[in-house]
Scaffold this motif. Structure first.
Motif, mmCIF file in Angstrom:
data_model
loop_
_atom_site.group_PDB
_atom_site.id
_atom_site.type_symbol
_atom_site.label_atom_id
_atom_site.label_comp_id
_atom_site.label_asym_id
_atom_site.label_seq_id
_atom_site.Cartn_x
_atom_site.Cartn_y
_atom_site.Cartn_z
ATOM 1 N N THR A 21 -12.827 -3.239 -8.687
ATOM 2 C CA THR A 21 -11.509 -3.692 -9.138
ATOM 3 C C THR A 21 -10.920 -2.675 -10.107
ATOM 4 O OG1 THR A 21 -12.544 -4.976 -10.923
ATOM 5 C CG2 THR A 21 -12.071 -6.131 -8.859
ATOM 6 N N LEU A 22 -9.596 -2.579 -10.103
ATOM 7 C CA LEU A 22 -8.873 -1.657 -10.985
ATOM 8 C C LEU A 22 -8.227 -2.474 -12.101
ATOM 9 C CD1 LEU A 22 -7.187 0.418 -8.141
ATOM 10 C CD2 LEU A 22 -9.095 1.179 -9.572
ATOM 11 N N GLN A 23 -8.505 -2.086 -13.349
ATOM 12 C CA GLN A 23 -8.001 -2.854 -14.480
ATOM 13 C C GLN A 23 -7.000 -2.074 -15.320
ATOM 14 O OE1 GLN A 23 -11.560 -4.046 -16.568
ATOM 15 N NE2 GLN A 23 -12.274 -5.393 -14.901
ATOM 16 N N ASN A 24 -7.059 -0.753 -15.270
ATOM 17 C CA ASN A 24 -6.166 0.084 -16.068
ATOM 18 C C ASN A 24 -5.464 1.107 -15.183
ATOM 19 O OD1 ASN A 24 -6.919 -0.989 -18.761
ATOM 20 N ND2 ASN A 24 -8.921 -0.099 -18.263
ATOM 21 N N PRO A 25 -4.300 1.614 -15.590
ATOM 22 C CA PRO A 25 -3.516 2.543 -14.764
ATOM 23 C C PRO A 25 -4.227 3.863 -14.464
ATOM 24 C CG PRO A 25 -2.175 1.615 -16.533
ATOM 25 C CD PRO A 25 -3.592 1.234 -16.825
ATOM 26 N N ASP A 26 -5.165 4.260 -15.316
ATOM 27 C CA ASP A 26 -5.808 5.570 -15.138
ATOM 28 C C ASP A 26 -7.187 5.460 -14.488
ATOM 29 O OD1 ASP A 26 -7.073 4.350 -17.255
ATOM 30 O OD2 ASP A 26 -7.233 6.175 -18.471
ATOM 31 N N MET A 56 -6.395 3.935 -6.239
ATOM 32 C CA MET A 56 -5.823 3.820 -7.584
ATOM 33 C C MET A 56 -4.747 2.743 -7.580
ATOM 34 S SD MET A 56 -3.262 7.143 -7.904
ATOM 35 C CE MET A 56 -4.592 8.322 -7.844
ATOM 36 N N PRO A 57 -4.305 2.290 -8.765
ATOM 37 C CA PRO A 57 -3.247 1.276 -8.819
ATOM 38 C C PRO A 57 -1.978 1.748 -8.114
ATOM 39 C CG PRO A 57 -4.318 1.475 -10.944
ATOM 40 C CD PRO A 57 -4.842 2.589 -10.092
ATOM 41 N N LEU A 58 -1.316 0.836 -7.417
ATOM 42 C CA LEU A 58 -0.127 1.173 -6.642
ATOM 43 C C LEU A 58 0.929 1.858 -7.495
ATOM 44 C CD1 LEU A 58 1.589 0.925 -4.035
ATOM 45 C CD2 LEU A 58 2.316 -1.316 -4.861
ATOM 46 N N GLN A 59 1.253 1.272 -8.639
ATOM 47 C CA GLN A 59 2.310 1.836 -9.473
ATOM 48 C C GLN A 59 1.924 3.226 -9.986
ATOM 49 O OE1 GLN A 59 3.597 -0.789 -12.585
ATOM 50 N NE2 GLN A 59 5.291 0.530 -13.223
ATOM 51 N N THR A 60 0.647 3.423 -10.280
ATOM 52 C CA THR A 60 0.191 4.747 -10.721
ATOM 53 C C THR A 60 0.396 5.778 -9.619
ATOM 54 O OG1 THR A 60 -1.477 3.760 -12.169
ATOM 55 C CG2 THR A 60 -1.783 6.069 -11.567
ATOM 56 N N MET A 88 0.827 -1.197 0.000
ATOM 57 C CA MET A 88 0.000 0.000 0.000
ATOM 58 C C MET A 88 0.866 1.253 0.000
ATOM 59 S SD MET A 88 -2.945 -1.583 0.321
ATOM 60 C CE MET A 88 -3.988 -0.140 0.509
ATOM 61 N N VAL A 89 0.328 2.313 -0.575
ATOM 62 C CA VAL A 89 0.950 3.625 -0.437
ATOM 63 C C VAL A 89 -0.162 4.630 -0.165
ATOM 64 C CG1 VAL A 89 0.877 4.205 -2.915
ATOM 65 C CG2 VAL A 89 2.561 5.303 -1.427
ATOM 66 N N TYR A 90 0.078 5.537 0.787
ATOM 67 C CA TYR A 90 -0.929 6.524 1.185
ATOM 68 C C TYR A 90 -0.381 7.927 0.939
ATOM 69 C CZ TYR A 90 -2.195 2.356 3.875
ATOM 70 O OH TYR A 90 -2.488 1.082 4.251
ATOM 71 N N LEU A 147 -7.811 11.056 0.866
ATOM 72 C CA LEU A 147 -6.606 10.233 0.962
ATOM 73 C C LEU A 147 -6.472 9.362 -0.280
ATOM 74 C CD1 LEU A 147 -4.260 9.101 2.812
ATOM 75 C CD2 LEU A 147 -5.899 7.325 3.492
ATOM 76 N N VAL A 148 -5.352 9.506 -0.993
ATOM 77 C CA VAL A 148 -5.071 8.606 -2.109
ATOM 78 C C VAL A 148 -4.514 7.304 -1.541
ATOM 79 C CG1 VAL A 148 -3.543 8.186 -4.070
ATOM 80 C CG2 VAL A 148 -4.741 10.357 -3.880
ATOM 81 N N VAL A 149 -5.108 6.204 -1.968
ATOM 82 C CA VAL A 149 -4.678 4.879 -1.517
ATOM 83 C C VAL A 149 -4.217 4.092 -2.744
ATOM 84 C CG1 VAL A 149 -5.370 2.730 -0.405
ATOM 85 C CG2 VAL A 149 -6.317 4.908 0.396
ATOM 86 N N GLY A 150 -2.931 3.814 -2.795
ATOM 87 C CA GLY A 150 -2.398 2.996 -3.874
ATOM 88 C C GLY A 150 -2.407 1.537 -3.474
ATOM 89 N N VAL A 151 -3.010 0.677 -4.290
ATOM 90 C CA VAL A 151 -3.128 -0.745 -3.979
ATOM 91 C C VAL A 151 -2.823 -1.549 -5.237
ATOM 92 C CG1 VAL A 151 -5.605 -0.749 -4.498
ATOM 93 C CG2 VAL A 151 -4.665 -2.512 -2.989
ATOM 94 N N GLU A 152 -2.290 -2.737 -5.042
ATOM 95 C CA GLU A 152 -1.996 -3.584 -6.185
ATOM 96 C C GLU A 152 -3.301 -3.988 -6.879
ATOM 97 O OE1 GLU A 152 1.352 -6.582 -5.469
ATOM 98 O OE2 GLU A 152 0.634 -6.153 -3.427
ATOM 99 N N PRO A 153 -3.418 -3.791 -8.193
ATOM 100 C CA PRO A 153 -4.632 -4.192 -8.913
ATOM 101 C C PRO A 153 -4.901 -5.685 -8.716
ATOM 102 C CG PRO A 153 -3.281 -2.779 -10.289
ATOM 103 C CD PRO A 153 -2.460 -3.097 -9.075
ATOM 104 N N GLY A 154 -6.169 -6.009 -8.472
ATOM 105 C CA GLY A 154 -6.551 -7.382 -8.201
ATOM 106 C C GLY A 154 -6.499 -7.739 -6.730
#
Length: 386
Positions: free
Chosen positions: A142-147, A200-204, A100-102, A118-125
């Motif tokens: 679920t998040l499927q795309n980076p945007d 949003m996706p973690l890497q994004t 996670m990233v906050y 709060l933006v929460v970055g999580v691994e998709p899936g």
């Protein structure tokens, strides 16, 4: 007879009585408001903790509050290899666990509560690691795309365009750090931590906020809740530099915070009660001074001390109770304008009924000094003075 005399005097001094009632109503309303704030804190914190049942939150050791742990902290930072090693641990439900990233977008004006956004970055899936059992009211979870982003309801309201009256909906586009994102899901009503989140996706998140490889924490879900204590002990032994927080640890943090806030708000609420007592006392003392002749006459014709005390206490109680009654419609209006922490109209009525008892205590305490003065009135001197 004594009751009639007391009420007639209040009626003769209508403006003074009205101002006193308004003053008491203001005090009662402040009492209701601070009670509502405490309910808000307690419910928000406890609801958030409940969402992490069966999970362990692993993060960098941060400053502690009386032995408790701090979550969530955007200041925490884990090495990527450490995060990967934690996720490879035996006994982990990997689909329900994630790095996670906050990132705080907007701070909450109220201390100890989650950021307003709060933006929460999580691994998709692996969105379930953060969301747990919380579902979406529209779109998908679920998040499927980076945007793509999933918004809590408060976050959807935060990103509402100024020229629109409705919050952001599924399919709308929002801008974060000058980058466009498509909203693919809106969460159902949830505790503040989730309602205020932009997922949003973690890497994004790492890219948008210029934090390559950053990991704030790792949320681990045990394959079996019964294995959670063992999992915590193993990780703590292998990584003493990290903090492993389970639901019980987070509850300890909540208890420390709530205890401090309870003491703080109790001080304020007690001060409010004292102010109300002083207001009513002053008015009733003046009323007793104006009724010296009436009191002297009553004493001369045989009125007992308890009858005089009852007359004075009745005036104080009437002023206090009318003030408490006046506070009810004000509380209802505030609830309609957003003080939903009372739990709607039924919650307001429940808390308001408790303040009726407080108002009665205020009236009785406020009547002590003026009643004592009334009991000291000598009938002959009062009549001679008049």
């Amino acid at each position: 007879m004594l009751w009639d005399i007391a009420m007639k005097h209040l009626w003769r001094k209508k403006l003074r009585s009205l101002l006193t009632i308004v003053g008491v109503a203001t005090s009662v309303q402040m009492y209701l408001t601070f009670t509502g704030i405490m309910v808000l804190y307690r419910n928000a914190i406890n609801d958030q903790i409940g969402a992490f049942a069966g999970k362990a939150v692993v993060q960098q050791q941060m400053e502690k509050i009386s032995g408790s742990t701090d979550f969530t902290s955007s200041g925490s930072s884990l090495k990527p290899e450490t995060a990967d090693a934690l996720l490879a641990w035996n006994g982990i439900d990997r689909p329900a666990s994630s790095k996670m990233v906050y990132v705080t977008i907007a701070r909450n004006l109220m201390p100890y509560l989650p950021p307003a956004v709060l933006v929460v970055g999580v691994e998709p899936g692996h969105e379930k690691a953060f969301l747990g059992g919380f579902q979406v009211v529209a779109g998908r979870s679920t998040l499927q795309n980076p945007d793509e982003v999933i918004l809590g309801q408060s976050a959807a309201e935060y990103y509402r365009p100024k020229d629109q009256t409705k919050p952001v909906a599924v399919g709308d586009s929002i801008e974060i750090q000058s980058q466009a994102f498509v909203v693919v899901g809106i969460l159902k009503p949830a505790p503040q931590l989730f309602s205020n989140s932009v997922i949003m996706p973690l890497q994004t998140a790492q890219t948008v906020f210029d934090r390559p490889g950053a990991v704030s924490s790792v949320i681990l879900t045990a394959a079996s809740i019964a294995d959670l204590p063992k999992l915590k002990a193993e990780i703590a032994a292998r990584h003493p530099e990290l903090t492993v927080s389970t639901q019980e640890d987070l509850q300890q943090t909540a208890n420390v915070l709530l205890d401090g806030m309870n003491k703080f708000f109790a001080l304020i609420m007690n001060s409010i009660v004292v102010v109300a007592i002083v207001i009513v006392t002053i008015v009733v003392v003046v009323a007793v001074m104006e009724q010296r002749k009436d009191i002297g006459t009553l004493r001369a014709v045989g009125a007992g001390r308890w009858s005089i005390f009852g007359m004075v206490a009745g005036q104080a109680l009437v002023l206090s109770l009318l003030g408490a009654i006046l506070a009810l419609p004000i509380a209802v209006l505030l609830t309609r304008w957003g003080m939903s922490e009372f739990g709607g109209l039924s919650g307001v009525l429940s808390v308001w009924l408790q303040t009726i008892l407080v108002a009665m205590i205020v009236g009785l305490l406020a009547s002590i000094l003026p009643a004592w003065q009334a009991l000291r009135v000598d009938p002959l001197e009062a009549l001679r003075y008049e």
